[in-house]
Design an enzyme around this catalytic site. Structure first.
Site, PDB file in Angstrom:
ATOM      1  N   LEU A  45       0.882  -1.160   0.000  1.00  0.00           N
ATOM      2  CA  LEU A  45       0.000   0.000   0.000  1.00  0.00           C
ATOM      3  C   LEU A  45       0.920   1.210   0.000  1.00  0.00           C
ATOM      4  O   LEU A  45       1.910   1.225   0.756  1.00  0.00           O
ATOM      5  CB  LEU A  45      -0.892   0.017   1.255  1.00  0.00           C
ATOM      6  CG  LEU A  45      -2.040  -0.999   1.304  1.00  0.00           C
ATOM      7  CD1 LEU A  45      -2.670  -1.002   2.694  1.00  0.00           C
ATOM      8  CD2 LEU A  45      -3.094  -0.692   0.246  1.00  0.00           C
ATOM      9  N   ASP A  46       0.630   2.204  -0.816  1.00  0.00           N
ATOM     10  CA  ASP A  46       1.556   3.336  -0.898  1.00  0.00           C
ATOM     11  C   ASP A  46       1.462   4.226   0.341  1.00  0.00           C
ATOM     12  O   ASP A  46       0.624   4.025   1.225  1.00  0.00           O
ATOM     13  CB  ASP A  46       1.353   4.128  -2.192  1.00  0.00           C
ATOM     14  CG  ASP A  46      -0.028   4.755  -2.312  1.00  0.00           C
ATOM     15  OD1 ASP A  46      -0.547   5.256  -1.297  1.00  0.00           O
ATOM     16  OD2 ASP A  46      -0.584   4.758  -3.424  1.00  0.00           O
ATOM     17  N   PHE A  47       2.332   5.213   0.402  1.00  0.00           N
ATOM     18  CA  PHE A  47       2.499   6.074   1.573  1.00  0.00           C
ATOM     19  C   PHE A  47       1.194   6.728   2.008  1.00  0.00           C
ATOM     20  O   PHE A  47       0.909   6.845   3.202  1.00  0.00           O
ATOM     21  CB  PHE A  47       3.542   7.160   1.245  1.00  0.00           C
ATOM     22  CG  PHE A  47       3.992   7.982   2.425  1.00  0.00           C
ATOM     23  CD1 PHE A  47       4.831   7.452   3.386  1.00  0.00           C
ATOM     24  CD2 PHE A  47       3.587   9.306   2.551  1.00  0.00           C
ATOM     25  CE1 PHE A  47       5.262   8.213   4.471  1.00  0.00           C
ATOM     26  CE2 PHE A  47       4.014  10.076   3.633  1.00  0.00           C
ATOM     27  CZ  PHE A  47       4.854   9.518   4.594  1.00  0.00           C
TER      28      PHE A  47
ATOM     29  N   SER B 158      -1.871   5.628   1.346  1.00  0.00           N
ATOM     30  CA  SER B 158      -2.979   4.677   1.453  1.00  0.00           C
ATOM     31  C   SER B 158      -2.967   3.984   2.810  1.00  0.00           C
ATOM     32  O   SER B 158      -1.961   3.967   3.512  1.00  0.00           O
ATOM     33  CB  SER B 158      -2.894   3.633   0.334  1.00  0.00           C
ATOM     34  OG  SER B 158      -2.964   4.253  -0.931  1.00  0.00           O
TER      35      SER B 158
END
Length: 283
Positions: free
Chosen positions: A114-116, A118
């Site tokens: 999951l990106d920063f 999210s």
């Protein structure tokens, strides 16, 4: 070709064997091999290309390594908050999930990312082999999204039919991937659809980098919030942000059944006209 190379089934590279059966990553395993801390059948092996055979006896720092079976894996659910990177270390010094996770999970590897910006459900496991299988699967991933602007008929058509685009909208600024293909969504539910912002729940079977941000970005819609609520039938439920839980027995049973089915499927996969095993596919 290395003197150790072989086409024999059930063999695996030494660093992969170490990462599967110890707390070390493949990169850390390479350093252990380089430092002469690994023995195979009583002899130090420093050749990275060595392939471990089923009857080999491997020692690390003088102690035998017992190969783990798939049933010895541990999987945890982590509720990742925004503002954490899914990586061991960040060159910029930003916070990572391992700064929050209990130290006993320091050697666990994430199943997807999951990106920063999210948040939501993140699975981690002590078995890189299991992580590989699940990351490359088409298991359902469910997300709750808040986007800036309305949801159009064109967006719904793309969700239903899939699309292939050449665009970097929604991608990370350093991404070099200009073209991306989106498979049809498994399902979607529009919760709110208004001109200022909309809310939608989507279910997809892929885990490409920033896939949903790029999908909606193509239609000039910024994803304001992205929250993953389930992966492969494993749900976040009421787990607080920054906390972990172990899988339930039913979740483990379902996971073992899925992995067994995937292994059988891979066993009969064909490459260049001949059957190969799943462990060769993942090598």
């Amino acid at each position: 070709m290395s003197k150790y190379s072989s086409n024999t089934k059930n063999e695996v590279r030494l660093n992969k064997f170490l990462s599967h059966n110890t707390k070390y990553s493949r990169r850390e395993a390479d350093k252990l091999i380089e430092d002469g801390r690994v023995e195979v059948n009583g002899k130090v092996v420093t050749d990275f290309s060595y392939r471990v055979k089923p009857d080999d006896k491997v020692k690390l720092n003088g102690r035998y390594i017992k190969p783990k079976s798939m049933h010895e894996m541990t999987v945890i659910v982590y509720h990742k908050p925004k503002g954490e990177l899914v990586t061991k270390k960040d060159p910029k010094g930003r916070k990572t999930i391992y700064d929050t996770l209990p130290k006993k999970f320091a050697h666990f590897v994430p199943i997807g990312r999951l990106d920063f910006a999210s948040e939501g459900l993140l699975l981690l496991t002590d078995s890189p082999r299991v992580a590989d299988i699940l990351m490359n699967s088409n298991l359902e991933r469910v997300y709750n999204l808040k986007i800036r602007g309305s949801i159009t008929q064109a967006m719904e058509k793309a969700m239903q039919e899939g699309m292939k685009v050449r665009s970097k909208k929604g991608a990370h600024e350093k991404s070099k991937i200009e073209e991306m293909e989106f498979a049809p969504f498994f399902a979607y539910q529009i919760i709110k659809n208004e001109s200022n912002y909309s809310k939608i729940r989507v279910a997809i079977g892929e885990g490409k980098n920033r896939e949903l941000r790029r999908f909606f970005g193509y239609f000039d819609r910024e994803v304001l919030d992205l929250h993953r609520v389930s992966f492969g039938g494993i749900s976040l439920n009421n787990l607080p942000k920054g906390k972990t839980r172990f899988l339930s027995q039913k979740e483990y049973d379902d996971l073992h059944a899925f992995i067994k089915a995937q292994q059988e499927k891979e066993y009969f996969a064909k490459k260049d006209g001949k059957q190969i095993r799943g462990d060769e596919l993942n090598d």
